[in-house]
Design an enzyme around this catalytic site. Structure first.
Site, short mmCIF file in Angstrom:
data_model
loop_
_atom_site.label_atom_id
_atom_site.label_comp_id
_atom_site.label_asym_id
_atom_site.label_seq_id
_atom_site.Cartn_x
_atom_site.Cartn_y
_atom_site.Cartn_z
N ASN A 30 0.85 -1.18 0.00
CA ASN A 30 0.00 0.00 0.00
C ASN A 30 0.88 1.23 0.00
OD1 ASN A 30 -2.33 -1.56 0.23
ND2 ASN A 30 -3.19 -0.21 1.76
N ARG A 31 0.35 2.33 -0.49
CA ARG A 31 1.09 3.58 -0.52
C ARG A 31 0.94 4.25 0.84
NH1 ARG A 31 2.55 5.67 -5.39
NH2 ARG A 31 1.08 4.76 -6.83
#
Ligand code: C5P
Length: 223
Positions: A30-31
């Site tokens: 995930n960012r």
């Protein structure tokens, strides 16, 4: 005292992304920079709490005065969170991967000219919901985050009920907001009493305000 409002309390924080391995050299992620979660851990420590920070892989330094447990996957994060209980308050700021691969390949996957690999995914545990629904050792105050790109407050209200947490810190991460990876944040605090819209401020300031609210919500005299 008033200067150390979380003295004697244990605060648990998750931060950063999780990495879910595909093979020895690749992962799903995930960012998340970890900035907001790390700032909350630092602010809780500055308020006198004993802090356990369970962090996925991030490029920023662990805050001073905090016990940091480094993990990679969602399952490792859940195990580290459970091992850190009991806690007076728990803040789940990590961006956990919703899915992992059904099985990690033992060797690096190679191009073989016969088409592309199909990744089978399975759902990861929801760490926030798991802890918020615990019968035993549920932290007195459980705070989740909700990164939304539309209908931010409405989705956060639903999320608070579904996850079983006390509060949700909702933030607008839509394209153009600069929140992801940035230093500033615009949040709404969704509690059982209602919704507070906070002005845009540095993530450090969001952390300090949230920690002040957490301190004010602690039951008196039991620390
Ligand atoms: O469902 P959603 O991912 O939007 O929920 C965000 C909140 O739930 C955050 O507090 C996040 O840390 C937490 N979460 C979690 N475990 C997951 C997914 C989300 O703890 N597997």
């Amino acid at each position: 005292g008033a200067d150390l409002p979380l003295a004697g309390r244990h605060v648990l924080v998750t931060s950063g992304p999780t990495h879910e391995p595909i093979d020895p050299v690749r992962y799903i992620a995930n960012r998340s920079s970890g900035r907001q979660g790390h700032a909350i851990a630092a602010a809780a420590a500055a308020a006198g709490a004993r802090v356990t920070l369970v962090s996925g892989p991030v490029a920023i330094a662990p805050p001073a005065g905090v016990t940091t447990v480094e993990v990679e996957t969602a399952r490792e994060m859940l195990a580290a969170v459970e091992a850190a209980l009991p806690a007076d308050a728990a803040v789940f700021a990590a961006a956990v991967a919703d899915w992992r691969t059904a099985g990690e390949a033992a060797q690096k996957m190679k191009k073989n000219g016969k088409g592309t690999p199909q990744l089978a995914l399975v759902e990861n545990p929801d760490i926030l919901a798991t802890i918020a629904h615990r019968a035993e050792q549920r932290p007195g105050l459980v705070v989740g985050f909700a990164a939304e790109t539309e209908k931010v407050v409405e989705h956060a209200r639903q999320k608070r009920l579904r996850k079983g947490c006390n509060w949700i810190v909702a933030n607008d991460v839509g394209p153009g907001t600069g929140v992801m990876g940035g230093t500033r944040n615009t949040v709404h605090l969704v509690t059982g009493e209602g919704v507070e819209d906070w002005p845009t401020m540095d993530k450090d300031e969001v952390a300090r305000r949230l920690v002040a609210r957490i301190a004010a919500a602690m039951p008196k005299g039991s620390a």
